[in-house]
Design an enzyme around this catalytic site. Sequence first.
Site, mmCIF file in Angstrom:
data_model
loop_
_atom_site.group_PDB
_atom_site.id
_atom_site.type_symbol
_atom_site.label_atom_id
_atom_site.label_comp_id
_atom_site.label_asym_id
_atom_site.label_seq_id
_atom_site.Cartn_x
_atom_site.Cartn_y
_atom_site.Cartn_z
ATOM 1 N N SER A 122 49.239 35.219 44.460
ATOM 2 C CA SER A 122 48.001 35.748 43.870
ATOM 3 C C SER A 122 47.049 34.679 43.367
ATOM 4 O O SER A 122 45.945 35.013 42.903
ATOM 5 C CB SER A 122 48.333 36.723 42.741
ATOM 6 O OG SER A 122 48.819 37.941 43.268
ATOM 7 N N LYS A 125 43.562 34.927 44.718
ATOM 8 C CA LYS A 125 42.509 35.797 44.199
ATOM 9 C C LYS A 125 41.367 35.045 43.523
ATOM 10 O O LYS A 125 40.292 35.623 43.305
ATOM 11 C CB LYS A 125 43.124 36.838 43.265
ATOM 12 C CG LYS A 125 43.975 37.850 44.040
ATOM 13 C CD LYS A 125 44.862 38.702 43.153
ATOM 14 C CE LYS A 125 45.706 39.628 44.038
ATOM 15 N NZ LYS A 125 46.817 40.259 43.318
ATOM 16 N N SER A 182 45.426 41.071 38.163
ATOM 17 C CA SER A 182 45.716 40.698 39.553
ATOM 18 C C SER A 182 45.709 41.923 40.471
ATOM 19 O O SER A 182 46.585 42.096 41.319
ATOM 20 C CB SER A 182 47.080 39.997 39.632
ATOM 21 O OG SER A 182 47.194 39.214 40.804
#
Length: 351
Positions: A122, A125, A182
Amino acid sequence: MAQKKKNKRRRRQFQQKVILSVLLVIIIGLIGVLGYQMQKNEKKQTDGNASASSSVSSSSLVGDSSAPISDSSPEEEITPTPEPVQQISSDDLNSQHALLVRESDLAEMMNLGGDERIYPASMTKIMTALLTIENLPDLNETITVPEDIFEELTAQDASVAGFNPYEQPTVRDLLYGVLLPSGADACETLARAVGGSEEGFVAMMNQKAEELGLTNTHFENCTGLHNDNHYSTCRDIAVLMSECLKSDTFREIVTREVYTTEATASHPEGITLYDTMLHRFTSYEMSTTLENGAVIEGGKTGFTDEAGQCLVSFAEYGGEEYILVTAEAMTDSGSAVDSIADASTVYGRLQ
């Protein structure tokens, strides 16, 4: 007879005076002419010297063979020496990869496999957020959440912010959904709004990576869900984070621990979002202000089974900012704090 002689003498005296006057005028004229001529000659001599000097100077500039050749070489331009940075130990970390840099110039301070390939999970992101900020400047614009994204996200057990199908949150709320909890639902929604489709958005991600010189990075999706061809390095992620931190919008969001979205028909009281990294510090009674005075300001966590725990964070110490990227803290849980502990350890070694 005597009178004639007297008159004759007077005429002679008068003539003599006239002659003397004429001679005086002539002498004065000659003196003036002579002075003028002398000044003229002096001016010519001065101009001639100046011309000669200029000629010598010019011939020197163009390399006249008659000009003397100097043995001295041109001065070399002095390159300023970069300010030295402290080297930080990577001992006793949970992560298999770690890179610490000074944010202002990306000077390396610690490198534990920082140029080896990792799965960014993640941490991906932050690129999704950066492209959104660059392409959707109106943060109050509302976007409809697609219904067809949820089946796959549920199948992959992806983390979500909690938006519902057909809900219309603002770009700002979706960005908070990307960076704090997230949320893959927020990522997919923004990817379609910016790129027309996730595939189109991923192409933009890889183009941006190329522009930033991230030569060891390739994206396959906007969320960081595992794909063998979705990879990066700690160094590339550090460069990407440095670019993100140039945005005031990004800074404002990523340093926020708690945020509540605007009310919608689906969520009349909004959605309360918690930042994964900062909330873990609070939950485990850890402080973001360390004993040495360093302050951990914000960051983005990541976890998949293949990537292990990952974290890209930034901290302030002594008036400077630093970026730390850690990866492959191989725990069996995304809620563990191994990467958080590593951040505290590394930033705590600044002095």
